[in-house]
Write an enzyme that holds these catalytic residues in place. Sequence first.
Site, mmCIF file in Angstrom:
data_model
loop_
_atom_site.group_PDB
_atom_site.id
_atom_site.type_symbol
_atom_site.label_atom_id
_atom_site.label_comp_id
_atom_site.label_asym_id
_atom_site.label_seq_id
_atom_site.Cartn_x
_atom_site.Cartn_y
_atom_site.Cartn_z
ATOM 1 N N ARG A 93 -8.462 -19.898 -1.977
ATOM 2 C CA ARG A 93 -7.409 -19.727 -0.968
ATOM 3 C C ARG A 93 -6.359 -20.831 -1.062
ATOM 4 O O ARG A 93 -6.654 -22.023 -0.953
ATOM 5 C CB ARG A 93 -8.029 -19.726 0.437
ATOM 6 C CG ARG A 93 -7.025 -19.323 1.525
ATOM 7 C CD ARG A 93 -7.664 -19.345 2.901
ATOM 8 N NE ARG A 93 -6.753 -18.803 3.904
ATOM 9 C CZ ARG A 93 -5.765 -19.479 4.472
ATOM 10 N NH1 ARG A 93 -5.569 -20.761 4.135
ATOM 11 N NH2 ARG A 93 -4.983 -18.919 5.367
ATOM 12 N N HIS A 123 -1.808 -20.941 -0.277
ATOM 13 C CA HIS A 123 -0.607 -20.170 0.003
ATOM 14 C C HIS A 123 0.205 -19.881 -1.257
ATOM 15 O O HIS A 123 0.827 -18.828 -1.384
ATOM 16 C CB HIS A 123 0.275 -20.908 1.020
ATOM 17 C CG HIS A 123 -0.217 -20.811 2.428
ATOM 18 N ND1 HIS A 123 -1.401 -21.374 2.845
ATOM 19 C CD2 HIS A 123 0.313 -20.206 3.524
ATOM 20 C CE1 HIS A 123 -1.584 -21.136 4.132
ATOM 21 N NE2 HIS A 123 -0.542 -20.419 4.569
ATOM 22 N N LYS A 168 6.410 -1.889 2.006
ATOM 23 C CA LYS A 168 5.210 -1.290 2.609
ATOM 24 C C LYS A 168 4.055 -2.271 2.428
ATOM 25 O O LYS A 168 3.141 -2.068 1.623
ATOM 26 C CB LYS A 168 4.913 0.070 1.964
ATOM 27 C CG LYS A 168 4.084 0.999 2.842
ATOM 28 C CD LYS A 168 4.136 2.406 2.316
ATOM 29 C CE LYS A 168 3.220 3.344 3.114
ATOM 30 N NZ LYS A 168 3.691 3.572 4.480
ATOM 31 N N ARG A 209 8.150 4.144 -4.895
ATOM 32 C CA ARG A 209 8.199 3.187 -3.782
ATOM 33 C C ARG A 209 7.152 2.101 -3.943
ATOM 34 O O ARG A 209 7.379 0.941 -3.599
ATOM 35 C CB ARG A 209 8.027 3.915 -2.439
ATOM 36 C CG ARG A 209 8.261 2.993 -1.247
ATOM 37 C CD ARG A 209 8.256 3.744 0.059
ATOM 38 N NE ARG A 209 6.980 4.364 0.333
ATOM 39 C CZ ARG A 209 6.729 5.121 1.397
ATOM 40 N NH1 ARG A 209 7.691 5.377 2.262
ATOM 41 N NH2 ARG A 209 5.540 5.649 1.597
ATOM 42 N N TYR A 211 0.836 -1.201 0.000
ATOM 43 C CA TYR A 211 0.000 0.000 0.000
ATOM 44 C C TYR A 211 0.866 1.245 0.000
ATOM 45 O O TYR A 211 2.078 1.194 0.225
ATOM 46 C CB TYR A 211 -0.929 0.005 1.215
ATOM 47 C CG TYR A 211 -0.242 0.346 2.523
ATOM 48 C CD1 TYR A 211 -0.352 1.619 3.073
ATOM 49 C CD2 TYR A 211 0.532 -0.596 3.203
ATOM 50 C CE1 TYR A 211 0.285 1.942 4.262
ATOM 51 C CE2 TYR A 211 1.162 -0.287 4.383
ATOM 52 C CZ TYR A 211 1.039 0.982 4.911
ATOM 53 O OH TYR A 211 1.688 1.302 6.084
#
Length: 291
Positions: free
Chosen positions: A103, A105, A149, A54, A35
């Site tokens: 779902r 991994h 981030k 970034r 984010y």
Amino acid sequence: MAIYPIVLTQQTFTHQDNLTYPFEERGLQFGDGIYEVIRIYNGSYYLLNEHVDRLFRSLDAVKIKLPATKEEITDLLLHLLEKNEMTSDGKVYLQVTRGSAPRDHVFPADVPANLYAYVQDLPRHLENLQKGVSTITEPDVRWENCYIKSLNLLPNVLAKQEAKEQGCYEAILHRDDLVTECSSSNIYIVKNGVIYTHPATNRILHGCVRMRVEKFATDLSISFNESGFTKDDLFDADEVFLSSSTSEVMPVIRINQKQIQDGTPGPITRKLQQEYERDANITENNITHSL
């Protein structure tokens, strides 16, 4: 004036009331995303290019492929302000996740990334900027890749909540007595006219405002030392301040209920605040005129 947010998702604009998150969204289930928070003054972005750069560094670090260039993302973010008729002070929150898939991994194959962004009003924290804030210290229990981030912010959230419960603005984090950063900002001390802060390693977020603080210091002929410092150094400092896109250059006047020097923002902090306002083209509601 309250902003009427528009949400940007997969490069289309959608009213917030019409947005629905997919049932299996990797950002929600794994924190599998990154984010950015970008400051707005008088309807214009501050350090937009730095934030977009970034964003793409974080995307590369976590191997998320965004089917858009920096220029295209920049244009979309500018359009977002236009759609919201943004003219005041605010911020944009932007989030990119690996996408929506059953779902597992393991990265899903051939699944497009999800991108969301929205505008919020955010007036400047003038009273805090003028008078300074209180903080606490907390152990830094985060992962080793804090330069990314990422959405995985639970340790930051817990530290920030502890600060709030103690009536403080921020939590200053430390590893083995070495101060790293805060729960949502970078931290600095001033000693004998020199600014000290943790080096820009994997253990801290390389803040866009942090980079600007270094430039301001250079412009003002103030030494900027990235050798780091300890908890004891915090309490012995001549000045302490923190920085982030939402906190700007924020004086710290108290840590763990102990006052720093005379309990007022120091002269170097004031000079950096003035440079920040000049750089961000802030001509109204500025700190100097409000003191």
